[in-house]
Design an enzyme around this catalytic site. Structure first.
Site, PDB file in Angstrom:
ATOM      1  N   LYS A  77       0.853  -1.195   0.000  1.00 24.11           N
ATOM      2  CA  LYS A  77       0.000   0.000   0.000  1.00 24.11           C
ATOM      3  C   LYS A  77       0.887   1.244   0.000  1.00 24.11           C
ATOM      4  O   LYS A  77       1.893   1.297   0.721  1.00 24.11           O
ATOM      5  CB  LYS A  77      -0.910  -0.048   1.241  1.00 24.11           C
ATOM      6  CG  LYS A  77      -1.924   1.078   1.319  1.00 24.11           C
ATOM      7  CD  LYS A  77      -2.841   0.878   2.532  1.00 24.11           C
ATOM      8  CE  LYS A  77      -3.848   1.982   2.702  1.00 24.11           C
ATOM      9  NZ  LYS A  77      -4.723   1.791   3.873  1.00 24.11           N
ATOM     10  N   SER A 152      -9.651   1.919   3.146  1.00 23.36           N
ATOM     11  CA  SER A 152      -8.798   2.653   2.240  1.00 23.36           C
ATOM     12  C   SER A 152      -7.807   1.772   1.469  1.00 23.36           C
ATOM     13  O   SER A 152      -7.253   2.237   0.480  1.00 23.36           O
ATOM     14  CB  SER A 152      -8.017   3.714   3.020  1.00 23.36           C
ATOM     15  OG  SER A 152      -7.178   3.117   3.983  1.00 23.36           O
ATOM     16  N   SER A 176      -9.713  -0.486   7.400  1.00 22.50           N
ATOM     17  CA  SER A 176      -9.181  -0.381   6.032  1.00 22.50           C
ATOM     18  C   SER A 176      -8.495  -1.616   5.473  1.00 22.50           C
ATOM     19  O   SER A 176      -8.192  -1.647   4.284  1.00 22.50           O
ATOM     20  CB  SER A 176      -8.221   0.795   5.938  1.00 22.50           C
ATOM     21  OG  SER A 176      -8.953   1.973   5.757  1.00 22.50           O
TER      22      SER A 176
END
Ligand code: GLN
Length: 515
Positions: A77, A152, A176
């Site tokens: 990420k 997210s 997330s």
């Protein structure tokens, strides 16, 4: 080959039935074919990934010792620092930020002989539940490209569902990792606060953020967590306790496994198809010998309110550093100075003494414009919410009150875990929604986090595993549904065992979308 689990692929890598170069190339080909539509990745560097894979293959051929991930590609990420590689946090503010160091998790991945395949898209600074808040582009859900992948860590989950990587690293501040895992039909674990070092993770809300593994199966997540977890002197919040060998104990049976079903999780707002799939999953556990008990987490109804005070408060403080001076985006200074001079001139002409007194200094104007241009609307909303909740006169009423409720939420969990081993329920209240469906309604978006934020507030561990697909009657195409299992702090070992047990008895985790 790409649909196989990481553990399975590793077996072939280790006996040289498969090379890391072949495997990496296959994932790069898949990215080339499908990422134009899925848009899971912000940056991919094929040449660097292949060079790294080759170096690992050569070392293996020479009989040198191999790390635990022995040539497996891993996606990261874009909120986690990678030395020499852009780390944008999905924000214009850090569009050109190239970290001079690796996050501890990245260092560990490299030491374990992982191949870093790319950096994945996310909501700006991890604020959001749909990846629509990325400053660059929206990631789509591989199961239905008109829908969101969750967030997210939307790119992190979507790249797994689209078989563009076998392993992926996400972060979870309020859900997330778990919610996008649920939306994309993959497995995602939020470790206990302190289990994984956050050195080199760009901070959102420091008392809640955790890094964790995302993968196709609990077994793969266990493998990855083994590499990520452990004490780190560079992160003072990382716990100094030994990391179990999660992969070793996965098939150990449970004696008298007790599961708790939270009565507050089955209230209004829960989609009927999600509820049905979760109740079916409960039956699976019962058929495997578990007993199920109804429990209550009485303060969980304050979870969203508490989280959306604490997380923005911490964010407003963490994000104060992006001012165009220390680092990050900076507004066009020449233009800014010219504007300021023109304003001064016009005020002087009007002899507007008050206006002149209130006029920004150049430095203040630099901060103002930089932040106005560099941050997106959701980040600004959070900064304003947090600044308000922390401001003199309101801090007692909001921030301190939220901290007290947080304590009560943790006490609810402590009491519940006296009675049961794990708490199970839905990960998200609904299946993946349409792109644009909730982006105009922050409150509707915040309610996505109904079942996940309490684990972060309490600091406990939680996992989401696939437990069904919608029929497609109301949603058009079948969409994944996630089961959340929550565990006592530092009980990831047994949590992964409970997830693996479910996956031995079901095949939801093997389903992949038709790209
Ligand atoms: N959706 C939640 C939020 O917007 C959680 C985000 C996260 O866990 N990073 O804050």
């Amino acid at each position: 080959m790409l649909a196989r689990s990481a553990t399975d692929l590793l077996r072939d890598l280790s006996v040289r039935k498969l090379s890391s170069v072949e495997l990496t190339q296959a994932y790069l080909d898949q990215i080339k074919l499908y990422d134009g539509q899925v848009k899971a990745f912000l940056h991919v560097d094929p040449a660097a990934a292949l060079a790294r894979a080759k170096e690992i293959d050569d070392r293996r051929a020479a009989g040198k010792p191999m790390g635990k991930l022995g040539g497996l590609p891993v996606a990261i990420k874009d909120v986690i620092c990678t030395k020499g590689q852009k780390t944008t946090c999905g924000s214009k503010m850090l569009e050109n930020f190239v970290p001079p160091y690796d996050a501890t998790v990245v260092k560990r991945l490299k030491e374990a002989d992982a191949v870093l395949i790319g950096k994945t898209n996310m909501d700006e600074f991890a604020m959001g539940g749909s990846t629509e808040n990325s400053a660059f582009f929206k990631t789509t859900n591989p199961w239905d490209k008109s829908r969101v992948p969750g967030g997210s860590s939307g790119g992190a989950a979507a790249c797994l569902a689209a078989s563009m990587a076998p392993l992926s690293i996400g972060t979870d501040t309020g859900g997330s990792i778990r919610q996008p895992a649920a939306f994309c039909g993959v497995t995602g674990l939020k470790p206990t606060y302190g289990r994984v070092s956050r050195y080199g993770l760009v901070a959102f809300a420091s008392s809640l953020d955790q890094i964790g593994p995302m993968a196709a199966t609990a077994e793969d997540a266990a493998l990855l967590l083994e590499v990520l977890a452990g004490h780190d002197p560079l992160d003072s919040t990382s716990a100094n306790i030994p990391t179990p060998e999660y992969t070793k104990s996965l098939s150990q049976p449970f004696q008298g496994l007790k599961l708790g079903l939270v009565k507050e999780h089955f209230g209004p707002g829960l989609d009927p198809e999600v509820e049905a799939a979760v109740r079916e999953a409960v039956k699976v556990y019962q058929s495997l010998g578990a007993t199920v008990k109804d429990i209550s987490l009485p303060h969980s109804k304050y979870g969203i309110a508490t989280y959306y005070i604490i997380a923005p408060s911490e964010a407003s403080s963490n994000l104060a550093r992006y001012d165009g001076v220390h680092y990050g985006y900076r507004t066009d200074e020449k233009q800014m100075l010219a504007e300021l001079a023109a304003e001064r001139k016009s005020l002087e002409a009007k002899q507007d003494e008050k206006g002149l007194k209130n006029l920004d200094t150049a430095l203040i104007r630099l901060y103002r414009k930089t932040r106005a241009e560099g941050f997106g609307p959701e980040v600004k909303r959070r900064i304003m919410l947090g600044t308000y909740a922390l401001s003199a006169g309101y801090a007692d009423k909001y921030y301190l009150q939220a901290l007290k409720v947080r304590r009560l939420i943790r006490s609810d969990y402590d009491a519940a875990f006296q009675e049961v081993d794990f708490i199970i329920g839905p990960t998200a209240p609904n299946p993946p929604f349409k792109i644009g469906e909730k982006s105009g309604d922050p409150l509707a978006m915040y309610l996505e986090d109904l079942y996940t934020v309490t684990a972060n507030l309490a600091g406990i561990a939680g996992i989401s595993i696939p437990c069904g697909l919608t029929s497609g009657k109301t949603t058009g195409s079948p969409l994944p549904i996630g089961l959340q299992i929550q565990a006592r702090p530092f009980d990831e070992d047994r949590l992964l065992r409970a997830a693996a047990m479910f996956q031995r008895g079901t095949d939801w985790h093997t389903k992949r979308p038709n790209l």
